[in-house]
Scaffold this motif. Structure first.
Motif, PDB file in Angstrom:
ATOM      1  N   MET A   1       0.807  -1.192   0.000  1.00 45.70           N
ATOM      2  CA  MET A   1       0.000   0.000   0.000  1.00 45.70           C
ATOM      3  C   MET A   1       0.857   1.267   0.000  1.00 45.70           C
ATOM      4  SD  MET A   1      -3.209   1.055   2.456  1.00 45.70           S
ATOM      5  CE  MET A   1      -3.539  -0.595   2.920  1.00 45.70           C
ATOM      6  N   ALA A   2       2.142   1.164   0.402  1.00 41.08           N
ATOM      7  CA  ALA A   2       2.994   2.343   0.543  1.00 41.08           C
ATOM      8  C   ALA A   2       3.174   3.089  -0.772  1.00 41.08           C
ATOM      9  CB  ALA A   2       4.353   1.941   1.108  1.00 41.08           C
ATOM     10  N   VAL A  82      -3.496   4.449   8.866  1.00 41.46           N
ATOM     11  CA  VAL A  82      -2.770   3.333   9.466  1.00 41.46           C
ATOM     12  C   VAL A  82      -2.496   2.282   8.396  1.00 41.46           C
ATOM     13  CG1 VAL A  82      -2.942   1.437  11.126  1.00 41.46           C
ATOM     14  CG2 VAL A  82      -3.716   3.725  11.759  1.00 41.46           C
ATOM     15  N   GLY A  83      -1.269   1.805   8.333  1.00 42.03           N
ATOM     16  CA  GLY A  83      -0.891   0.758   7.385  1.00 42.03           C
ATOM     17  C   GLY A  83      -0.239   1.262   6.118  1.00 42.03           C
ATOM     18  N   TRP A  84      -0.310   2.554   5.831  1.00 41.39           N
ATOM     19  CA  TRP A  84       0.315   3.064   4.611  1.00 41.39           C
ATOM     20  C   TRP A  84       1.828   3.083   4.739  1.00 41.39           C
ATOM     21  CZ3 TRP A  84      -2.170   6.669   0.693  1.00 41.39           C
ATOM     22  CH2 TRP A  84      -3.498   6.314   0.497  1.00 41.39           C
ATOM     23  N   VAL A 106      10.492   2.330  -0.298  1.00 42.15           N
ATOM     24  CA  VAL A 106       9.333   1.448  -0.540  1.00 42.15           C
ATOM     25  C   VAL A 106       8.432   1.421   0.690  1.00 42.15           C
ATOM     26  CG1 VAL A 106       8.636  -0.949  -0.913  1.00 42.15           C
ATOM     27  CG2 VAL A 106      10.454   0.046  -2.302  1.00 42.15           C
ATOM     28  N   ALA A 107       9.021   1.254   1.868  1.00 45.43           N
ATOM     29  CA  ALA A 107       8.225   1.139   3.089  1.00 45.43           C
ATOM     30  C   ALA A 107       7.487   2.430   3.426  1.00 45.43           C
ATOM     31  CB  ALA A 107       9.118   0.727   4.256  1.00 45.43           C
ATOM     32  N   LEU A 108       8.107   3.569   3.141  1.00 46.43           N
ATOM     33  CA  LEU A 108       7.490   4.849   3.486  1.00 46.43           C
ATOM     34  C   LEU A 108       6.678   5.451   2.343  1.00 46.43           C
ATOM     35  CD1 LEU A 108      10.403   6.553   5.480  1.00 46.43           C
ATOM     36  CD2 LEU A 108       8.648   4.959   6.273  1.00 46.43           C
ATOM     37  N   ALA A 160       3.304  -4.305  18.934  1.00 45.88           N
ATOM     38  CA  ALA A 160       2.868  -3.007  18.424  1.00 45.88           C
ATOM     39  C   ALA A 160       2.731  -3.009  16.902  1.00 45.88           C
ATOM     40  CB  ALA A 160       3.839  -1.913  18.864  1.00 45.88           C
ATOM     41  N   GLN A 161       3.450  -3.903  16.199  1.00 44.25           N
ATOM     42  CA  GLN A 161       3.306  -3.975  14.745  1.00 44.25           C
ATOM     43  C   GLN A 161       2.041  -4.721  14.354  1.00 44.25           C
ATOM     44  OE1 GLN A 161       6.793  -5.371  12.718  1.00 44.25           O
ATOM     45  NE2 GLN A 161       8.100  -3.812  13.636  1.00 44.25           N
ATOM     46  N   ALA A 162       1.592  -5.629  15.200  1.00 43.64           N
ATOM     47  CA  ALA A 162       0.363  -6.365  14.907  1.00 43.64           C
ATOM     48  C   ALA A 162      -0.864  -5.600  15.376  1.00 43.64           C
ATOM     49  CB  ALA A 162       0.402  -7.746  15.574  1.00 43.64           C
TER      50      ALA A 162
END
Length: 177
Positions: A1-2, A82-84, A106-108, A160-162
Motif C-alpha cells: 500500500m505504501a 494506518v498501514g500506509w 518502498v516502506a514509506l 505493536a506492529q500487529a
C-alpha cells in the motif's frame, strides 16, 4: 500500500509539476531550466522555501526566476492512514541509511535520493530509526524528527506492529440467532 501515498516521486519532478500546475505551464526540468539549491524563506502564507530556476542556455527566458513554496516535514507521514507506512526490514546491524534507502523508500512510499538524506550509521537494534534530511539539497523535504518503524532480523514481531489500532470500540454482547 505504501506506493499509493501522495508523496511518491523525485523531489525535482514533484516541484516541477507544482510549478507547471500553478502556472498553467509545461516547463521541463533540464530542458527549459535547472534548480539551484533550496534555502529557507518565510512569508504570511506559511511558505518556508525559495529556490532559483535558472534558464537553460538557448531557451526563451532571459534571466533566472525565484519561486517560493512549502517543503514538507517527513512527519507528515504520520498523518497517513494506518498501514500506509510499513516497517523497514533491517537485514543486519550495523547498517547505514544509504545502504537501505531503497527499502526505506518502498516502506514509506517516498522517493528520497542519497543526496537528500544525511547518511547515518546505526549500530544497535531499535524499534525505529531517525531519518535525517539534508535540507540544503532536498527540494521537497525539510529536516524533521521522523523516525521510521523497523523490522529487525531474527527477532520476534513486536506486538505493536500487529496491534496498530489500540483504541478499540468496546465489547458488545451479540445475542445468538
Amino acid at each position: 500500500m505504501a506506493d499509493t501515498t501522495p508523496y511518491v516521486g523525485l523531489s525535482p519532478s514533484r516541484l516541477t509539476e507544482l510549478i507547471n500546475q500553478d502556472n498553467n505551464s509545461n516547463l521541463q526540468l533540464g530542458v527549459d531550466f535547472t534548480f539551484g539549491a533550496p534555502s529557507g524563506y518565510s512569508d504570511a502564507q506559511g511558505r518556508n522555501t525559495q529556490v532559483t530556476m535558472t534558464p537553460v542556455p538557448g531557451t526563451n527566458w532571459p534571466k533566472p526566476e525565484t519561486v517560493h513554496y512549502t517543503r514538507l516535514a517527513l512527519t507528515i507521514l504520520n498523518d497517513l492512514p494506518v498501514g500506509w507506512v510499513q516497517p523497514v526490514a533491517i537485514p543486519s546491524i550495523p547498517f547505514t541509511l544509504a545502504n537501505l534507502l531503497d527499502r526505506i523508500n518502498v516502506a514509506l512510499g517516498i522517493n528520497l535520493t542519497q543526496d537528500e538524506i544525511v547518511n547515518t550509521v546505526y549500530t544497535t537494534p531499535q524499534s525505529s530509526y531517525r531519518l535525517p534530511i539534508n535540507e540544503s539539497i532536498s527540494l521537497a523535504w525539510i529536516d524533521s524528527d521522523y523516525e521510521f518503524p523497523a523490522s529487525l532480523p531474527g527477532g520476534d514481531i513486536p506486538l505493536a506492529q500487529a496491534i496498530t489500532n489500540n483504541v478499540l470500540n468496546g465489547l458488545t454482547y451479540l445475542q445468538p440467532a
